[in-house]
Design an enzyme around this catalytic site. Structure first.
Site, mmCIF file in Angstrom:
data_model
loop_
_atom_site.group_PDB
_atom_site.id
_atom_site.type_symbol
_atom_site.label_atom_id
_atom_site.label_comp_id
_atom_site.label_asym_id
_atom_site.label_seq_id
_atom_site.Cartn_x
_atom_site.Cartn_y
_atom_site.Cartn_z
ATOM 1 N N THR A 50 1.049 -1.215 -0.176
ATOM 2 C CA THR A 50 0.033 -0.054 0.148
ATOM 3 C C THR A 50 0.917 1.200 -0.114
ATOM 4 O OG1 THR A 50 -0.214 -0.057 2.359
ATOM 5 C CG2 THR A 50 -1.821 -0.967 1.256
ATOM 6 N N TYR A 234 4.305 15.299 15.716
ATOM 7 C CA TYR A 234 4.928 14.619 14.688
ATOM 8 C C TYR A 234 6.572 14.412 14.991
ATOM 9 C CZ TYR A 234 5.867 11.391 10.711
ATOM 10 O OH TYR A 234 6.312 10.216 10.199
HETATM 11 P P1 NAD Z 1 1.126 2.171 4.612
HETATM 12 O O1 NAD Z 1 0.441 1.835 5.802
HETATM 13 O O2 NAD Z 1 0.198 2.587 3.377
HETATM 14 O O3 NAD Z 1 2.236 1.012 4.149
HETATM 15 C C1 NAD Z 1 3.048 0.292 5.093
HETATM 16 C C2 NAD Z 1 3.371 -1.090 4.535
HETATM 17 O O4 NAD Z 1 4.013 -1.780 5.451
HETATM 18 C C3 NAD Z 1 2.191 -1.934 3.707
HETATM 19 O O5 NAD Z 1 2.780 -2.542 2.612
HETATM 20 C C4 NAD Z 1 1.875 -2.784 5.048
HETATM 21 O O6 NAD Z 1 1.779 -4.316 4.306
HETATM 22 C C5 NAD Z 1 3.592 -3.119 5.404
HETATM 23 N N1 NAD Z 1 3.901 -3.636 6.943
HETATM 24 C C6 NAD Z 1 3.609 -3.205 7.915
HETATM 25 N N2 NAD Z 1 4.037 -3.871 9.060
HETATM 26 C C7 NAD Z 1 4.565 -5.059 8.502
HETATM 27 C C8 NAD Z 1 5.381 -5.898 8.937
HETATM 28 N N3 NAD Z 1 5.354 -6.173 10.065
HETATM 29 N N4 NAD Z 1 5.821 -6.913 7.982
HETATM 30 C C9 NAD Z 1 5.793 -6.679 6.620
HETATM 31 N N5 NAD Z 1 5.090 -5.683 6.176
HETATM 32 C C10 NAD Z 1 4.299 -4.780 7.059
HETATM 33 O O7 NAD Z 1 2.335 3.373 4.954
HETATM 34 P P2 NAD Z 1 2.837 4.582 4.318
HETATM 35 O O8 NAD Z 1 2.218 5.752 4.527
HETATM 36 O O9 NAD Z 1 2.780 4.410 2.717
HETATM 37 O O10 NAD Z 1 4.176 4.757 5.029
HETATM 38 C C11 NAD Z 1 5.246 3.988 4.422
HETATM 39 C C12 NAD Z 1 6.792 5.081 4.811
HETATM 40 O O11 NAD Z 1 6.323 6.387 4.297
HETATM 41 C C13 NAD Z 1 6.656 5.388 6.342
HETATM 42 O O12 NAD Z 1 8.051 5.106 6.801
HETATM 43 C C14 NAD Z 1 6.049 6.609 6.647
HETATM 44 O O13 NAD Z 1 6.484 6.866 7.713
HETATM 45 C C15 NAD Z 1 6.607 7.333 5.352
HETATM 46 N N6 NAD Z 1 5.894 8.344 5.046
HETATM 47 C C16 NAD Z 1 4.436 8.514 5.004
HETATM 48 C C17 NAD Z 1 4.071 9.748 4.882
HETATM 49 C C18 NAD Z 1 2.319 9.792 4.904
HETATM 50 O O14 NAD Z 1 1.909 10.781 4.791
HETATM 51 N N7 NAD Z 1 1.746 8.821 4.606
HETATM 52 C C19 NAD Z 1 4.725 10.812 4.546
HETATM 53 C C20 NAD Z 1 5.837 10.538 4.596
HETATM 54 C C21 NAD Z 1 6.648 9.538 4.772
#
Ligand code: NAD
Length: 396
Positions: A50, A234
């Protein structure tokens, strides 16, 4: 069956396979429309199902014809119960990658565990030999440490003092004041244990020790900074402490990769609606104001636009990497523009239940939220009977 959204707070308990597939198809079409990227050819994405991880997998496969292995943790469908969105996304991704003649295999399990690391290393050994790029995009509330067996839980709290500010329930549009108590006890250490850099380094150490990284292999993890409005909860809160740790780990991993001419990068991405960010108080209100301003200015991006730009204009543009004073890639550059932040701050002061649907993009937030689970996706007939039982091709 007919599948409808069943939400509980910031979680949706159901997901729609056709809607999830359409999301993947739309992301593939976007990447293809932007043309070929001269990027890595053998890519491991940890957290691939995702959000930013899925967008990274799609950008690698359909921008650079890359072979991809995706590691994720999602719920498969069972008769009468839908799988989670990441499960359907992965099934759809593999289907379309295979149709395009691309190698794509996926591993569903706990990426923090030794077992899943072992499984992944064996798959790389058997199928790809070596990896050119590792994307680390996990977002998880818990981690069981593979050595000590301790189960750590992350928390989203300020550090030092109580934080009070506005927040919104994006289902109802109700703007209220919330107060969050500061971290106590082991809260900070526990959050760092879950979302800090230790697991990223464990992955890179394991790959390197078994000679599974090619000459010049790079790795990228995702981080967030955001404005002063959200700082207390944050960047200067418990999750920020974890991001500090993740960012510091990039330097350690870069040292380790010197021998093979590789490097570890942190990319600071834009605030977006994902399953991870909907759980953070205050952020949904910030995002709904931010979306409004960025859309008005024609600079709004979703995960796929962000990662396509990360690949084509930073990682693989053949020029020297553009980094900030702390060595980070900044694709949150448009979010953090002065004109954008000044306008968001102005709106923040006056935001209320009565005016949010006018001054903010609550509808955009809500739509994106439902889209995450395959609902309210353009072109999908939600009255049509759909088979909830979907299989990920490589798992059979
Ligand atoms: P998300 O929830 O959409 O995706 C998380 C992913 O991690 C998924 O594929 C899930 O299956 C996987 N996952 C979770 N626990 C797991 C485990 N134990 N083993 C294997 N897979 C696992 O999250 P996202 O928002 O895309 O976040 C991804 C990164 O981007 C994070 O480090 C987040 O901090 C960073 N980020 C997010 C944002 C935002 O606004 N969403 C902004 C900047 C950075």
């Amino acid at each position: 069956m007919i599948i409808e959204p069943r939400t509980r707070g910031f979680i949706c308990l159901t997901a729609h396979p056709t809607g999830c597939e359409q999301n993947v198809v739309d992301q593939i079409a976007y990447v293809k429309s932007k043309g070929t990227i001269n990027g890595a050819k053998k890519v491991l994405v940890i957290g691939s199902s995702t959000g930013f991880g899925l967008a990274s997998r799609i950008s690698s496969a359909f921008g650079s014809d890359a072979a991809t292995i995706g590691v994720f943790f999602d719920k498969p469908s069972t008769v009468g119960r839908t799988g989670s969105a990441g499960y359907y996304n992965t099934a759809a991704f593999e289907k379309h990658a295979h149709e395009a003649g691309l190698y794509a295999k996926s591993i569903n399990g706990d990426a923090f565990s030794n077992e899943i690391k072992r499984k992944t290393l064996d798959m790389i050994k058997e199928d790809l030999g070596q990896i050119d790029l590792v994307i680390y995009s996990l977002a998880s509330p818990v981690r069981t440490h593979p050595v000590s067996g301790t189960r750590y839980k992350s928390v989203l709290k300020p550090i030092g003092s109580v934080f009070s500010n506005k927040t919104v329930d994006f289902h109802t549009g109700n703007v209220t004041e919330i107060s969050i108590n500061p971290a106590e006890g082991d809260d900070i250490a526990n959050t760092v244990a879950v979302m800090g850099g230790e697991d990223w380094k464990m992955w890179m150490d394991a790959l390197k020790s078994e000679n599974l990284l090619s000459e010049g292999a790079n790795t990228v993890a995702y981080s967030y900074i955001g404005p002063s409005l959200t700082e207390a909860v944050y960047r200067k809160g418990t999750i920020g402490a974890a991001k500090d740790d993740l960012e510091a780990t990039a330097f350690t991993i870069s040292d380790d990769l010197k021998a093979i001419g590789g490097k570890a990068y942190v990319s600071v991405n834009k605030a977006l609606v994902t399953q991870a960010s909907s759980a953070i108080p205050v952020i949904p209100l910030y995002i709904s104001l931010l979306y409004k301003i960025m859309k008005e200015k024609g600079i709004h991006e979703g995960c796929i636009e962000q990662i396509q730009r990360l690949y084509s204009e930073r990682l693989f543009n053949g020029k020297e990497m553009l980094l900030d004073e702390n060595g980070r890639i900044r694709i949150d550059d448009w979010e953090m523009r002065d004109d954008v932040q000044t306008e968001v701050a102005k709106l923040w002061k006056i935001a209320s239940t009565e005016n949010l649907s006018d001054i903010g993009d609550l509808e955009g937030y809500s739509n994106d939220f439902f889209n995450l689970f395959g609902f309210k996706v353009n072109g999908v007939d939600y009255d049509a009977d759909v088979n909830e039982m979907v299989e990920i091709p490589s798992e059979n």
